[in-house]
Design a protein around this motif. Structure first.
Motif, PDB file in Angstrom:
ATOM      1  N   SER A   1       7.371   4.265   7.717  1.00 43.56           N
ATOM      2  CA  SER A   1       7.964   5.047   6.518  1.00 43.56           C
ATOM      3  C   SER A   1       7.478   4.343   5.289  1.00 43.56           C
ATOM      4  O   SER A   1       6.859   3.369   5.059  1.00 43.56           O
ATOM      5  N   VAL A   2       7.890   4.820   4.090  1.00 48.68           N
ATOM      6  CA  VAL A   2       7.575   4.499   2.938  1.00 48.68           C
ATOM      7  C   VAL A   2       9.066   4.000   2.209  1.00 48.68           C
ATOM      8  O   VAL A   2      10.046   4.618   2.097  1.00 48.68           O
ATOM      9  N   GLU A   3       9.131   2.891   1.554  1.00 52.85           N
ATOM     10  CA  GLU A   3      10.042   2.120   0.993  1.00 52.85           C
ATOM     11  C   GLU A   3      10.699   3.027  -0.225  1.00 52.85           C
ATOM     12  O   GLU A   3       9.964   3.553  -1.209  1.00 52.85           O
ATOM     13  N   GLY A   4      12.100   3.263  -0.250  1.00 52.25           N
ATOM     14  CA  GLY A   4      12.612   4.056  -1.314  1.00 52.25           C
ATOM     15  C   GLY A   4      12.307   5.574  -1.159  1.00 52.25           C
ATOM     16  O   GLY A   4      12.708   6.383  -1.956  1.00 52.25           O
ATOM     17  N   ARG A   5      11.886   6.079  -0.013  1.00 51.62           N
ATOM     18  CA  ARG A   5      11.639   7.550   0.119  1.00 51.62           C
ATOM     19  C   ARG A   5      12.252   8.055   1.514  1.00 51.62           C
ATOM     20  O   ARG A   5      11.544   8.530   2.420  1.00 51.62           O
ATOM     21  N   ASP A   6      13.556   7.638   1.598  1.00 51.54           N
ATOM     22  CA  ASP A   6      14.034   7.911   2.974  1.00 51.54           C
ATOM     23  C   ASP A   6      14.303   9.453   2.997  1.00 51.54           C
ATOM     24  O   ASP A   6      14.066   9.839   4.438  1.00 51.54           O
ATOM     25  N   GLU A   7      14.161  10.402   1.965  1.00 52.56           N
ATOM     26  CA  GLU A   7      14.205  11.654   2.181  1.00 52.56           C
ATOM     27  C   GLU A   7      12.962  12.229   2.904  1.00 52.56           C
ATOM     28  O   GLU A   7      13.065  13.195   3.405  1.00 52.56           O
ATOM     29  N   ALA A   8      11.866  11.440   2.547  1.00 49.53           N
ATOM     30  CA  ALA A   8      10.631  12.005   3.305  1.00 49.53           C
ATOM     31  C   ALA A   8      10.510  11.472   4.726  1.00 49.53           C
ATOM     32  O   ALA A   8       9.552  11.804   5.688  1.00 49.53           O
ATOM     33  N   CYS A  24      -1.406   9.215   8.527  1.00 47.83           N
ATOM     34  CA  CYS A  24      -0.239  10.108   8.541  1.00 47.83           C
ATOM     35  C   CYS A  24       0.086  10.960   7.371  1.00 47.83           C
ATOM     36  O   CYS A  24      -0.839  10.474   6.335  1.00 47.83           O
ATOM     37  N   GLU A  25       1.002  11.949   7.332  1.00 49.15           N
ATOM     38  CA  GLU A  25       1.517  12.617   6.226  1.00 49.15           C
ATOM     39  C   GLU A  25       2.132  11.797   5.196  1.00 49.15           C
ATOM     40  O   GLU A  25       2.590  12.533   4.025  1.00 49.15           O
ATOM     41  N   LEU A  26       2.369  10.654   5.314  1.00 49.46           N
ATOM     42  CA  LEU A  26       3.396  10.031   4.529  1.00 49.46           C
ATOM     43  C   LEU A  26       2.623   9.501   3.269  1.00 49.46           C
ATOM     44  O   LEU A  26       1.749   8.692   3.319  1.00 49.46           O
ATOM     45  N   GLU A  27       2.994   9.943   2.104  1.00 47.67           N
ATOM     46  CA  GLU A  27       2.226   9.464   0.856  1.00 47.67           C
ATOM     47  C   GLU A  27       3.015   8.227   0.097  1.00 47.67           C
ATOM     48  O   GLU A  27       4.051   8.230   0.022  1.00 47.67           O
ATOM     49  N   TYR A  28       2.035   7.382  -0.193  1.00 43.62           N
ATOM     50  CA  TYR A  28       2.457   6.295  -0.947  1.00 43.62           C
ATOM     51  C   TYR A  28       1.835   5.869  -2.407  1.00 43.62           C
ATOM     52  O   TYR A  28       0.642   6.346  -2.381  1.00 43.62           O
ATOM     53  N   GLU A  29       2.407   5.467  -3.418  1.00 38.23           N
ATOM     54  CA  GLU A  29       1.569   4.888  -4.442  1.00 38.23           C
ATOM     55  C   GLU A  29       1.145   3.605  -4.393  1.00 38.23           C
ATOM     56  O   GLU A  29      -0.062   3.372  -4.961  1.00 38.23           O
ATOM     57  N   ARG A  30       1.941   2.626  -3.727  1.00 31.90           N
ATOM     58  CA  ARG A  30       1.406   1.152  -3.723  1.00 31.90           C
ATOM     59  C   ARG A  30       1.577   0.748  -2.205  1.00 31.90           C
ATOM     60  O   ARG A  30       2.313   0.989  -1.700  1.00 31.90           O
ATOM     61  N   TRP A  31       0.191  -0.082  -1.975  1.00 33.85           N
ATOM     62  CA  TRP A  31       0.290  -0.522  -0.550  1.00 33.85           C
ATOM     63  C   TRP A  31       1.429  -1.390  -0.119  1.00 33.85           C
ATOM     64  O   TRP A  31       1.996  -1.190   0.799  1.00 33.85           O
ATOM     65  N   ARG A  67       5.955   0.746   5.182  1.00 31.01           N
ATOM     66  CA  ARG A  67       6.894   0.093   6.064  1.00 31.01           C
ATOM     67  C   ARG A  67       6.326   0.453   7.324  1.00 31.01           C
ATOM     68  O   ARG A  67       6.057   1.654   7.763  1.00 31.01           O
ATOM     69  N   CYS A  68       6.603  -0.697   8.296  1.00 24.33           N
ATOM     70  CA  CYS A  68       6.192  -0.426   9.653  1.00 24.33           C
ATOM     71  C   CYS A  68       6.997  -1.396  10.630  1.00 24.33           C
ATOM     72  O   CYS A  68       7.275  -2.463  10.148  1.00 24.33           O
ATOM     73  N   LYS A  69       7.806  -0.756  11.702  1.00 26.78           N
ATOM     74  CA  LYS A  69       8.487  -1.625  12.471  1.00 26.78           C
ATOM     75  C   LYS A  69       8.135  -0.970  13.827  1.00 26.78           C
ATOM     76  O   LYS A  69       7.960   0.022  14.101  1.00 26.78           O
ATOM     77  N   ARG A  70       8.681  -1.724  14.786  1.00 26.53           N
ATOM     78  CA  ARG A  70       8.347  -1.661  16.127  1.00 26.53           C
ATOM     79  C   ARG A  70       9.589  -0.452  16.647  1.00 26.53           C
ATOM     80  O   ARG A  70      10.528  -0.687  16.334  1.00 26.53           O
ATOM     81  N   SER A  71       9.110   0.665  17.526  1.00 29.09           N
ATOM     82  CA  SER A  71      10.140   1.364  18.018  1.00 29.09           C
ATOM     83  C   SER A  71      10.086   1.483  19.362  1.00 29.09           C
ATOM     84  O   SER A  71       9.344   2.589  19.837  1.00 29.09           O
ATOM     85  N   PRO A  72      10.506   0.486  20.115  1.00 31.88           N
ATOM     86  CA  PRO A  72      10.250   0.646  21.578  1.00 31.88           C
ATOM     87  C   PRO A  72      10.861   1.636  22.461  1.00 31.88           C
ATOM     88  O   PRO A  72      10.222   2.111  23.525  1.00 31.88           O
TER      89      PRO A  72
END
Length: 107
Positions: free
Chosen positions: A13-20, A39-46, A50-55
């Protein structure tokens, strides 16, 4: 490709873009998951990535789009679509399948 190693599921996911929303990707480890941001998620700054495990999605790397979408629905994901997705907990898998077929019939 991955020499028989078990793939793990990660939620990107992208920090601050929950709607995405976010996406599930499969990789051997965290560094591979976030490093191959394909993936299709766009971000401005590296740093906003965000990345988290989804077991709960482990072992689904070969699932069909329908199987993955059904699992996401059971996990509480919502879908921003023209036809409102039935609420999980109030609808059956068959209700979801009818919605899915209407929504994704051209895919």
């Amino acid at each position: 490709m991955y020499r028989g190693r078990r793939m793990k599921a990660y939620y990107l996911s992208v920090e601050g873009r929950d709607e995405a929303g976010g996406v599930i990707v499969f990789a051997e480890n965290y560094n591979q998951a976030i490093g191959n941001w394909d993936c299709e998620l766009e971000y401005e700054r590296w740093i906003d990535r965000r990345c988290k495990r989804s077991p709960e999605f482990d072992g689904m790397e070969n699932a069909s789009h329908y199987e993955m979408t059904l699992k996401q629905w059971h996990e509480g994901w919502w879908f921003d679509t023209e036809v409102r997705c039935p609420w999980e907990g109030e609808a059956t898998d068959e209700d979801f399948k009818k919605w899915y077929e209407k929504e994704y019939q051209n895919d």
